[in-house]
Scaffold this active site. Structure first.
Site, PDB file in Angstrom:
ATOM      1  N   GLU A 147      -9.307  -9.727   3.783  1.00  0.00           N
ATOM      2  CA  GLU A 147      -9.618  -8.357   3.347  1.00  0.00           C
ATOM      3  C   GLU A 147     -10.973  -8.288   2.657  1.00  0.00           C
ATOM      4  OE1 GLU A 147      -6.473  -6.170   1.422  1.00  0.00           O
ATOM      5  OE2 GLU A 147      -7.829  -4.515   0.920  1.00  0.00           O
ATOM      6  N   SER A 187       0.845  -1.199   0.000  1.00  0.00           N
ATOM      7  CA  SER A 187       0.000   0.000   0.000  1.00  0.00           C
ATOM      8  C   SER A 187       0.877   1.245   0.000  1.00  0.00           C
ATOM      9  CB  SER A 187      -0.930   0.004   1.216  1.00  0.00           C
ATOM     10  OG  SER A 187      -0.189  -0.230   2.399  1.00  0.00           O
ATOM     11  N   ASP A 202       5.892  -6.859   2.907  1.00  0.00           N
ATOM     12  CA  ASP A 202       4.938  -7.333   1.899  1.00  0.00           C
ATOM     13  C   ASP A 202       5.695  -7.687   0.618  1.00  0.00           C
ATOM     14  OD1 ASP A 202       2.311  -7.879   1.388  1.00  0.00           O
ATOM     15  OD2 ASP A 202       1.674  -5.789   1.179  1.00  0.00           O
ATOM     16  N   LYS A 259       4.663 -11.172   3.927  1.00  0.00           N
ATOM     17  CA  LYS A 259       3.251 -11.432   3.605  1.00  0.00           C
ATOM     18  C   LYS A 259       3.126 -11.561   2.097  1.00  0.00           C
ATOM     19  CE  LYS A 259      -0.074  -8.118   3.638  1.00  0.00           C
ATOM     20  NZ  LYS A 259      -0.542  -8.179   2.235  1.00  0.00           N
ATOM     21  N   GLU A 280       0.029 -12.433  -1.138  1.00  0.00           N
ATOM     22  CA  GLU A 280      -1.396 -12.581  -1.441  1.00  0.00           C
ATOM     23  C   GLU A 280      -1.666 -13.899  -2.164  1.00  0.00           C
ATOM     24  OE1 GLU A 280      -2.787  -9.117  -3.570  1.00  0.00           O
ATOM     25  OE2 GLU A 280      -2.020  -7.748  -2.045  1.00  0.00           O
TER      26      GLU A 280
HETATM   27  O1  KIV Z   1      -0.344  -3.417   1.675  1.00  0.00           O
HETATM   28  C1  KIV Z   1      -1.116  -3.344   2.649  1.00  0.00           C
HETATM   29  O2  KIV Z   1      -1.213  -2.325   3.341  1.00  0.00           O
HETATM   30  C2  KIV Z   1      -1.933  -4.512   2.944  1.00  0.00           C
HETATM   31  C3  KIV Z   1      -2.970  -4.357   4.014  1.00  0.00           C
HETATM   32  C4  KIV Z   1      -4.128  -3.627   3.496  1.00  0.00           C
HETATM   33  C5  KIV Z   1      -3.335  -5.660   4.609  1.00  0.00           C
HETATM   34  O3  KIV Z   1      -1.770  -5.514   2.344  1.00  0.00           O
END
Ligand code: KIV
Length: 290
Positions: free
Chosen positions: A186, A49, A87, A117, A119
């Site tokens: 989400e 994000s 991420d 993390k 997806e």
């Molecule tokens: O990138 C991010 O901020 C996210 C959250 C919305 C979980 O993946």
């Protein structure tokens, strides 16, 4: 003392299921990471994000590994107690488990993240297995997966039918079986997220997924009123820092223009003795050049 408390780990988060609710917030730089850590959050997500919250992009797809590494380094430099989760950006893990391993390894070794993390559910299971086998704690992310926004047809609530909710549960079970220590849910109807949470052994971290997840995550800029324009329905603004910043900078601009900043309290001075010699010393230099 807080500073002596051990850093939070992936296994700590896994064990928290049913014991306490978990708090995650995004962070993209050292000062915001330190502020969130001082507030006692459990996890700092260096989310992709980043693209929208900080880099002014329309979606997360163009965020690169180098950008994620840059911001992971900044967040981990804060030396927080909260677990730093990096991420994995679009196409840094999808091609195959080896690609995922190389890039997750970079987020840990070069970026200082202590978990990653990614997806996807059933389709990401092989990648998750490869990472966890290499000792990299992985958080899953199912439901609305913003990196697939083009295929999903927009940022929309998922699992609005019982049949599609069953597919999200399959995804969540797949990432659990592959070894994730937690999973983000989400944009799901609250009842769907509650039932999925009840059927999982790992904690669920909700965003736009109701109150019955095991924890919640919000984007830092959304929660603090730093995002301009439309905010999704699930965002709660805990402060309006945007207005505070604009007002403060307006006062700064007005004082500069009025000549009232800087005043004596914000300026340096020299001794009276030296000040008395000053004009003569400077005139001598100017005179030499004339
Ligand atoms: O990138 C991010 O901020 C996210 C959250 C919305 C979980 O993946």
């Amino acid at each position: 003392m807080d500073t002596l408390r051990a850093a939070v780990t992936g296994p700590d988060i896994r064990r928290a299921k049913g014991q306490r609710r978990l708090v995650m917030i995004t962070a993209y730089d050292a000062p915001s990471a330190a502020l969130a850590d001082a507030a006692g959050v459990d996890m700092l997500l260096v989310g992709d994000s980043l693209g929208m919250a900080v880099l002014g992009r329309r979606d997360t797809l163009s965020v690169t590994m180098e950008e994620m590494l840059h911001h992971c380094r900044a967040v981990s430099a804060a030396g927080t107690r909260a677990l730093v989760v990096g991420d994995m950006p679009f196409m840094s893990y999808e091609p195959d488990p080896r690609t995922a391993l190389i890039n997750a390894g970079r987020l840990m070794a070069e970026g200082g993240a202590r978990a990653v993390k990614l997806e996807g559910g059933v389709t990401a299971a092989a990648q998750i297995r490869a990472l966890t086998a290499a000792g990299i704690p992985v958080m899953g992310h199912v439901g609305l997966t913003p990196q697939r926004v083009a295929a999903l047809g927009g940022f929309k609530v998922q699992a609005k039918s019982a049949k599609s909710a069953a597919l999200v549960l399959e995804d969540a079970l797949a990432v659990q079986e592959a070894g994730c220590f937690a999973v983000v849910l989400e944009c799901l109807p609250a009842g769907v997220a509650a039932q999925i949470t009840a059927r999982l052994e790992i904690p669920t971290i909700g965003i736009g997924a109701g109150a019955d997840c095991d924890g919640q995550v919000l984007v830092f800029h959304d929660a603090l009123g730093l995002t301009r324009g439309h905010s999704p329905k699930f965002v709660k603004k805990y402060a309006d820092l945007g207005s505070i910043i604009t007002d403060a900078l307006g006062t700064y601009a007005a004082e500069v223009r009025a000549g009232t900043f800087p005043d004596a309290a914000h300026s340096f001075s020299m001794s009276e003795e030296e000040e008395a010699r000053l004009s003569q010393a400077l005139d001598a230099v100017a005179g030499k050049r004339a």
